[in-house]
Structure formats: structure tokens, C-alpha cells
Scaffold this motif. Structure first.
Motif, PDB file in Angstrom:
ATOM      1  N   ALA A  44       0.999  -1.344  -0.111  1.00  0.00           N
ATOM      2  CA  ALA A  44      -0.085  -0.060  -0.083  1.00  0.00           C
ATOM      3  C   ALA A  44       0.964   1.291   0.057  1.00  0.00           C
ATOM      4  N   ASP A  45       0.595   2.078  -0.954  1.00  0.00           N
ATOM      5  CA  ASP A  45       1.173   3.445  -0.918  1.00  0.00           C
ATOM      6  C   ASP A  45       0.485   4.315  -0.112  1.00  0.00           C
ATOM      7  N   GLY A  46      -0.784   4.152   0.122  1.00  0.00           N
ATOM      8  CA  GLY A  46      -1.457   4.845   1.242  1.00  0.00           C
ATOM      9  C   GLY A  46      -2.468   4.116   1.951  1.00  0.00           C
ATOM     10  N   ILE A  47      -2.891   4.521   3.133  1.00  0.00           N
ATOM     11  CA  ILE A  47      -4.098   3.732   4.035  1.00  0.00           C
ATOM     12  C   ILE A  47      -4.961   4.501   4.486  1.00  0.00           C
ATOM     13  N   ILE A  48      -6.271   4.277   4.190  1.00  0.00           N
ATOM     14  CA  ILE A  48      -7.395   4.797   4.852  1.00  0.00           C
ATOM     15  C   ILE A  48      -8.064   4.131   5.785  1.00  0.00           C
ATOM     16  N   ALA A  49      -8.181   4.582   6.903  1.00  0.00           N
ATOM     17  CA  ALA A  49      -8.434   3.455   8.135  1.00  0.00           C
ATOM     18  C   ALA A  49      -9.741   4.325   8.867  1.00  0.00           C
ATOM     19  N   PHE A  50     -10.856   3.441   9.089  1.00  0.00           N
ATOM     20  CA  PHE A  50     -12.119   4.121   9.421  1.00  0.00           C
ATOM     21  C   PHE A  50     -12.109   3.664  11.139  1.00  0.00           C
ATOM     22  N   HIS A  51     -13.046   4.540  11.923  1.00  0.00           N
ATOM     23  CA  HIS A  51     -13.236   4.305  13.210  1.00  0.00           C
ATOM     24  C   HIS A  51     -13.183   2.820  13.907  1.00  0.00           C
ATOM     25  N   SER A  52     -12.519   2.914  14.880  1.00  0.00           N
ATOM     26  CA  SER A  52     -12.282   1.783  15.681  1.00  0.00           C
ATOM     27  C   SER A  52     -10.963   0.695  15.136  1.00  0.00           C
TER      28      SER A  52
END
Length: 325
Positions: A44-52
Motif C-alpha cells: 500500500a502506498d496509502g492507507i485509509i482507516a475507519f473508526h475503531s
């Protein structure tokens, strides 16, 4: 560019097939998972992470080519920013998406308690029909002092709604000296605790705010006050809140967040003067769509080298300079 989206295992933010590959000219690929594998993290070049989704040092260590992480939340209490910075990974949140919805949720909770709707609903279900069937007093909005702890976007949105209904509003925020709209009075935390009939929390969870609402704070509050939390559960010491409920200092606690999410203690779940909602204050169809769109837009801006205001570690060195290339 490879973008990995780590969804919440608790409640999915991403719908099935929502990020199916788009047009051929798209310059990035998207992959969605709720349990990131070593292989997914490493490419991954970029990571989006959601709540929890907790971004701790052990997870960061598995990010071998990542240049940016976007937490699709307002707060960053679940993120080890220091570990990201040490690896040259830019870290950003998404600002105040859902602020209006949280304000509406908080206002609904406040009115629910103020108009004794819980008491009345229980009374009528039992066959009664008397407007006197409630505990405590019912005050008009114009006779009620609303205290806002924290005065960011959500608190300001709540203040506008409450002011329109006649509430007298005070707030405490170490970073805000005055209310630009002149609808709320700034003061100390101590003075707010002593005068407010209703206290609503609007702070981020940090080392400074963790367990801020402790026995010492509850002991300064007006007896019979209403307590609302739509911010972060860790700001409140749950045991201290239960003691305040037992003593009568808090007449009702209305909580969208708790310290022990997602499994509140039975003492809260079963308390007759506690109302819990499941961290839902941010939610509307519009805010959920905006949250996801803003997270992706922020990520693309970071990967393209554009300036992003919400980055919290702008001074972190490049991956190459730290030897992680």
C-alpha cells in the motif's frame, strides 16, 4: 498508486462493491479489507482507516512503502502518530465531517432529558396519563444553562441550535477566547461545572483529556444536572459517572460514546437514568458519504504531494531519509 482501505470490523462503513475499480484512466487502485494482511500492508502506498481501526506501532512496522495514512475520523486517539512519523508516513484526519449531525444528536438527547420523555413514555406504557408523572423538575429552555466543554465545530453547531431555543450558553475551551457569534460566554471549566444545568462534551481524546471528567469534576456540578457525551468515551471516568448518578448529582446521563466501547458495563446498560446510543451521532446518509469522499480526496492529495491542512505531522522526514525506502 495502491490505496488500502481498512474498514471497521465492528460496523462496516464501506458497502459491498462500493469501491469496485472505476474508469480505466483512474491513476490508483483501491482495495478494501477489515483485516489487513502483511501483503496488503506492504504494497500500500496509502492507507485509509475507519473508526475503531487501531493504528499501533506493530501495524505501522508492516507498512513498507506507505507514504500517507488518513484516519477517516475527527480524532486520532486510535493512531500512533509517533510511529508513523518515525517511518516518514504523513498522518491526517478528515476535519469536522458530521459536525452538524453530532450537534443535532446532542440537541435531541438534551431535549429528551429536559422534557422528561423517558419518564412520560414509561408512565403511559404502564397505563398512566398524568403530566406530573416525572422525576425532578422540568425547566423551560430559557431558564436552562447549557455548558459546552470544548468549543470546536460541533459545539458551535450545537450552540447555534440551543441559542435559537433560548438556552443560556457557556463554554470552556483552552484554545478559544470568545464566541464570534456572541451567543455563548467563555469561562473556566470550574465555573462551567458550577453553573450548568446541562453539560455536553465536545473534546478530542488526548493524554490531557483522558478521564478529565472524574470524581473531582462531578463533585463540582449542580445537583440534578444532565450529562451528555457525544465526543469520546475515554474523556469520562465511567466509575465516577456511576457514582455521580448514584449520589443524585447527575439526574440523567445520555451517552453516544463510552469508555468501554463496544461493550458498555452492565451498570450503564441497566441504569434507569442512562440512555445509550451506539456511537451513532455522526451518522446521516449525507455525512457518511461525505466522510468517505473526504477521506479518499485527502489521501489522493497527500499521495500527489499537495498541501493538506489536516496533516498532523508535517515535519516528519521522508521515507527515503529514514532508510525505509
Amino acid at each position: 498508486m495502491n490505496i488500502l482501505i481498512i474498514d471497521s470490523q465492528r460496523v462496516n462503513y464501506v458497502g459491498p462493491g462500493e469501491y469496485v475499480s472505476g474508469a480505466e484512466q483512474q491513476s490508483y487502485s483501491l482495495e478494501v479489507t477489515s483485516q489487513a494482511s502483511d501483503e496488503q500492508l506492504s504494497r500500500a502506498d496509502g492507507i485509509i482507516a475507519f473508526h475503531s481501526v487501531v493504528i499501533d506501532a506493530s501495524l505501522v512496522a508492516r507498512m513498507h512503502r506507505c507514504r500517507a495514512l488518513v484516519k477517516a475520523t475527527i480524532g486520532l486517539d486510535e493512531v500512533d502518530v509517533e510511529a508513523l512519523s518515525a517511518k516518514g508516513i504523513l498522518c491526517s484526519n478528515i476535519g469536522s465531517v458530521g459536525a452538524e449531525e453530532v450537534a443535532e444528536h446532542a440537541m435531541a438527547l438534551i431535549l429528551f432529558a429536559q422534557r422528561k420523555l423517558f419518564d412520560y413514555a414509561r408512565h403511559t406504557r404502564q397505563g398512566g396519563w398524568s403530566w406530573r408523572a416525572h422525576t425532578g423538575e422540568i425547566k423551560a429552555c430559557g431558564d436552562t444553562v447549557l455548558g459546552l466543554v470544548g468549543y470546536g465545530a460541533t459545539a458551535r453547531a450545537l450552540a447555534r441550535r440551543a441559542a435559537a431555543m433560548g438556552y443560556r450558553i457557556c463554554f470552556y475551551d483552552p484554545w478559544v477566547e470568545r464566541c464570534a457569534e456572541d451567543i455563548a460566554q467563555c469561562g473556566t471549566l470550574e465555573s462551567l461545572l458550577e453553573v450548568a444545568d446541562v453539560i455536553s462534551l465536545h473534546l478530542p481524546l488526548t493524554n490531557d483529556t483522558e478521564n478529565l471528567l472524574s470524581d473531582a469534576c462531578f463533585s463540582r456540578m449542580k445537583r440534578g444536572m444532565t450529562f451528555v457525551n457525544t465526543a469520546r468515551g475515554g474523556i469520562v471516568d465511567t466509575k465516577a459517572l456511576l457514582r455521580a448518578l448514584q449520589s443524585g448529582v447527575v439526574s440523567m446521563a445520555l451517552l453516544d460514546v463510552v469508555q468501554e466501547e463496544p461493550a458498555p458495563p452492565q451498570a450503564l446498560l441497566e441504569h434507569e437514568r442512562v440512555l445509550l446510543t451506539p456511537h451513532a451521532a455522526f451518522y446521516s446518509e449525507r455525512s457518511l458519504a461525505q466522510l468517505k469522499a473526504d477521506a479518499l480526496e485527502t489521501m489522493l492529495s497527500l499521495l500527489n504531494g499537495e498541501h493538506v491542512k489536516s496533516v498532523v505531522n508535517t515535519d516528519c522526514v521522508s521515507v527515503e531519509a529514514k532508510g525505509y525506502a
